[in-house]
Design a protein around this motif. Structure first.
Motif, PDB file in Angstrom:
ATOM      1  N   VAL A   1       0.852  -1.187   0.000  1.00  0.00           N
ATOM      2  CA  VAL A   1       0.000   0.000   0.000  1.00  0.00           C
ATOM      3  C   VAL A   1       0.886   1.235   0.000  1.00  0.00           C
ATOM      4  O   VAL A   1       1.750   1.396   0.872  1.00  0.00           O
ATOM      5  CB  VAL A   1      -0.921   0.011   1.231  1.00  0.00           C
ATOM      6  N   ILE A   2       0.685   2.118  -0.972  1.00  0.00           N
ATOM      7  CA  ILE A   2       1.428   3.378  -1.018  1.00  0.00           C
ATOM      8  C   ILE A   2       0.516   4.581  -0.794  1.00  0.00           C
ATOM      9  O   ILE A   2       0.997   5.704  -0.638  1.00  0.00           O
ATOM     10  CB  ILE A   2       2.171   3.542  -2.356  1.00  0.00           C
ATOM     11  N   GLY A   3      -0.810   4.348  -0.767  1.00  0.00           N
ATOM     12  CA  GLY A   3      -1.732   5.445  -0.547  1.00  0.00           C
ATOM     13  C   GLY A   3      -3.120   4.954  -0.193  1.00  0.00           C
ATOM     14  O   GLY A   3      -3.450   3.781  -0.401  1.00  0.00           O
ATOM     15  N   ILE A   4      -3.916   5.858   0.365  1.00  0.00           N
ATOM     16  CA  ILE A   4      -5.312   5.564   0.682  1.00  0.00           C
ATOM     17  C   ILE A   4      -6.156   6.485  -0.190  1.00  0.00           C
ATOM     18  O   ILE A   4      -6.126   7.721  -0.049  1.00  0.00           O
ATOM     19  CB  ILE A   4      -5.623   5.799   2.184  1.00  0.00           C
ATOM     20  N   ASN A   5      -6.902   5.894  -1.122  1.00  0.00           N
ATOM     21  CA  ASN A   5      -7.694   6.669  -2.086  1.00  0.00           C
ATOM     22  C   ASN A   5      -8.738   7.506  -1.352  1.00  0.00           C
ATOM     23  O   ASN A   5      -9.518   6.975  -0.566  1.00  0.00           O
ATOM     24  CB  ASN A   5      -8.372   5.721  -3.073  1.00  0.00           C
ATOM     25  N   SER A   6      -8.752   8.814  -1.651  1.00  0.00           N
ATOM     26  CA  SER A   6      -9.573   9.703  -0.824  1.00  0.00           C
ATOM     27  C   SER A   6     -10.408  10.713  -1.590  1.00  0.00           C
ATOM     28  O   SER A   6     -11.469  11.106  -1.122  1.00  0.00           O
ATOM     29  CB  SER A   6      -8.674  10.473   0.164  1.00  0.00           C
ATOM     30  N   ALA A   7      -9.943  11.185  -2.740  1.00  0.00           N
ATOM     31  CA  ALA A   7     -10.671  12.254  -3.429  1.00  0.00           C
ATOM     32  C   ALA A   7     -10.426  12.156  -4.923  1.00  0.00           C
ATOM     33  O   ALA A   7      -9.452  11.550  -5.374  1.00  0.00           O
ATOM     34  CB  ALA A   7     -10.232  13.626  -2.912  1.00  0.00           C
ATOM     35  N   ILE A   8     -11.329  12.744  -5.672  1.00  0.00           N
ATOM     36  CA  ILE A   8     -11.189  12.816  -7.125  1.00  0.00           C
ATOM     37  C   ILE A   8     -11.566  14.221  -7.576  1.00  0.00           C
ATOM     38  O   ILE A   8     -12.309  14.936  -6.897  1.00  0.00           O
ATOM     39  CB  ILE A   8     -12.075  11.784  -7.856  1.00  0.00           C
ATOM     40  N   ALA A   9     -11.021  14.623  -8.710  1.00  0.00           N
ATOM     41  CA  ALA A   9     -11.344  15.931  -9.273  1.00  0.00           C
ATOM     42  C   ALA A   9     -12.463  15.786 -10.286  1.00  0.00           C
ATOM     43  O   ALA A   9     -12.479  14.842 -11.080  1.00  0.00           O
ATOM     44  CB  ALA A   9     -10.117  16.541  -9.940  1.00  0.00           C
ATOM     45  N   SER A  10     -13.402  16.698 -10.247  1.00  0.00           N
ATOM     46  CA  SER A  10     -14.491  16.705 -11.216  1.00  0.00           C
ATOM     47  C   SER A  10     -14.131  17.640 -12.357  1.00  0.00           C
ATOM     48  O   SER A  10     -13.174  18.402 -12.290  1.00  0.00           O
ATOM     49  CB  SER A  10     -15.798  17.163 -10.555  1.00  0.00           C
ATOM     50  N   LEU A  11     -14.913  17.587 -13.427  1.00  0.00           N
ATOM     51  CA  LEU A  11     -14.667  18.473 -14.556  1.00  0.00           C
ATOM     52  C   LEU A  11     -14.864  19.929 -14.185  1.00  0.00           C
ATOM     53  O   LEU A  11     -14.330  20.821 -14.827  1.00  0.00           O
ATOM     54  CB  LEU A  11     -15.589  18.101 -15.720  1.00  0.00           C
TER      55      LEU A  11
END
Length: 459
Positions: free
Chosen positions: A309-319
């Motif tokens: 594990v290198i990261g914990i998925n947390s957010a995404i960018a919208s258009l």
């Protein structure tokens, strides 16, 4: 949160070198010869010369042989005196047939032995992973492939269903200790009724989970289920991650549990500020990836090619440019670094809460010049705080942290939050007409009062 390590090895011997129709790398026009589908035959009587025949083959012209031409041992060419027969024709044929049979048998034996040797030398490695298939048979996949990593990781990834006053939502988590501790995002379990959630394991069983600690500042939370003997995932060293490394996201996007997506590390040290306005914003020194991340992936692991594990998925960018958990994937996903997650998870397990580092200044959000300005009055530097001790004064402008330029307040806050209380950072500041480096030993938010809001300077 290179060369692809997931590409399967080239089959032993590689591709055939015989030109195929439509193969631009070999020749531009179609070549159809008997040698494409069967063994070679003796030259025909009407071939002009071997050189002529070779030229025709190379130029890509159609090649055909005249039917009915005798084989050499049946009749010599007309312009060559016949040799004295050494044996009746029938015997020659029998001996020839016998020789062909013996030769074929020998070639078959040698070919079988050679093939076995080649398979042992270059065939599937003994370290390959056997994966279950739909019909119960096993399928070999090379160690380090996406399939083998997914098979190893999946039993440790869970779906988390949270019921709140507003309804229910699904996120992801993963096992970090064999005695039932699971790491996820704070926003996945925020508002859970009685601090309880449902944990769906990869084998289909459902366990009751208890939220034992959260930190909105880092958007992390730890859930505990009453079970032992689980397989924890390894938290790798996120400081060793570089742009272009392979990345695998595992989670439950849109409620579709056990989903695997792949991509690369797109960028590092992205300053991400996440939150819904009901709690303090989370400042994340994020890993950016183009592996597809969607609502429901939150709290799931971002895995490297070693299965760590290198990261914990947390957010995404919208258009629209905002950071949210509700937009669809546009190839801009962000993960909390594993090093930050390890530090915070240990605190949550031991204390139920986590601290974060501070430098003890208030930042002027209205300043638009170079760098970041400390509020220019007595409230700008907290008395006896880390910055005060280091010699920073109200009105100073911070231009770099540890040699990295900063131009926005959130960049500085994120860079500081990526450290731990007690760490030293070097701030480059402009103080009047001079520029200097100042070493600041970070304090803890539990010791330094940083709750007072920054004043709004007059226009």
């Amino acid at each position: 949160m290179s060369d692809s390590p997931f590409a399967p090895p080239t089959p032993v011997g590689g591709e055939s070198q015989r030109p195929e129709a439509g193969d631009d790398a070999q020749q531009s026009s179609a070549v159809v010869t008997a040698s494409s589908t069967r063994d070679e035959v003796a030259p025909t009587a009407d071939a002009e010369t071997p050189a002529d025949a070779a030229v025709g083959s190379q130029s890509g012209t159609d090649v055909a042989t005249a039917p009915g031409q005798p084989f050499p041992w049946e009749a010599p060419p007309a312009d060559v005196p016949p040799a004295a027969p050494k044996a009746p024709v029938g015997r020659v044929r029998k001996r020839t047939v016998a020789a062909i049979c013996i030769g074929a048998l020998s070639l078959g034996i040698l070919g079988g032995a050679g093939g076995a040797w080649a398979y042992n030398e270059w065939g599937p490695s003994s370290s390959s992973v056997a994966l279950p298939s739909v019909n119960g048979a096993s399928v070999d996949r090379p160690e380090g492939s996406v399939a083998s990593i997914a098979a190893a990781v999946m039993p440790s990834v869970v779906s988390i269903e949270t019921t709140t006053a507003q309804g229910s939502a699904t996120g992801t988590g993963f096992v970090i200790r064999e005695d039932g501790y699971i790491l996820t995002n704070n926003h996945v379990v925020d508002g859970a009724s009685n601090d309880s959630v449902k944990v769906l394991k990869s084998d289909g069983t459902i366990e009751e989970g208890k939220v034992i600690g959260t930190t909105p500042e880092y958007d992390l939370a730890v859930v505990k289920i009453d079970e032992k003997g689980l397989t924890p995932l390894v938290l790798g060293d996120s400081d060793q991650v570089v742009v272009g490394d392979a990345a695998i996201a595992v989670g439950s996007p849109l409620g579709l549990d056990s989903t695997v997506t792949t991509g690369i590390i797109s960028a590092l040290h992205r300053p991400v500020t996440a939150g819904d306005g009901t709690q303090a914003p989370a400042y994340i020194d994020a890993i950016q990836t183009d592996a597809a991340i969607n609502p429901g992936n939150s709290g799931g692991p971002l895995i490297n090619s070693a299965g760590e594990v290198i990261g914990i998925n947390s957010a995404i960018a919208s258009l629209g440019g905002s950071l949210t958990q509700q937009a669809g994937s546009v190839g801009l996903g962000f993960a909390i670094t594993s090093n930050q997650a390890r530090r915070t998870a240990e605190q949550l397990i031991n204390d139920g809460e986590a601290t974060f580092p501070v430098i003890g200044v208030l930042l002027d959000e209205r300043y638009t010049g170079e760098g970041i300005k400390v509020v220019d009055d007595s409230s700008g530097v907290i008395a006896d705080g880390p910055s005060d001790v280091a010699g920073i004064e109200p009105g100073d402008i911070i231009t770099q942290i540890d040699g990295r330029p900063v131009t926005r307040s959130d960049e500085l806050v994120v860079a500081i939050r990526a450290k731990a209380p007690g760490d030293d950072v070097v701030l480059t500041i402009k103080q009047g007409d001079s520029t200097k480096d100042v070493t600041v030993t970070l304090g803890s938010n539990s010791e330094v009062n940083v709750d007072e809001p920054a004043p709004q300077p007059s226009e």
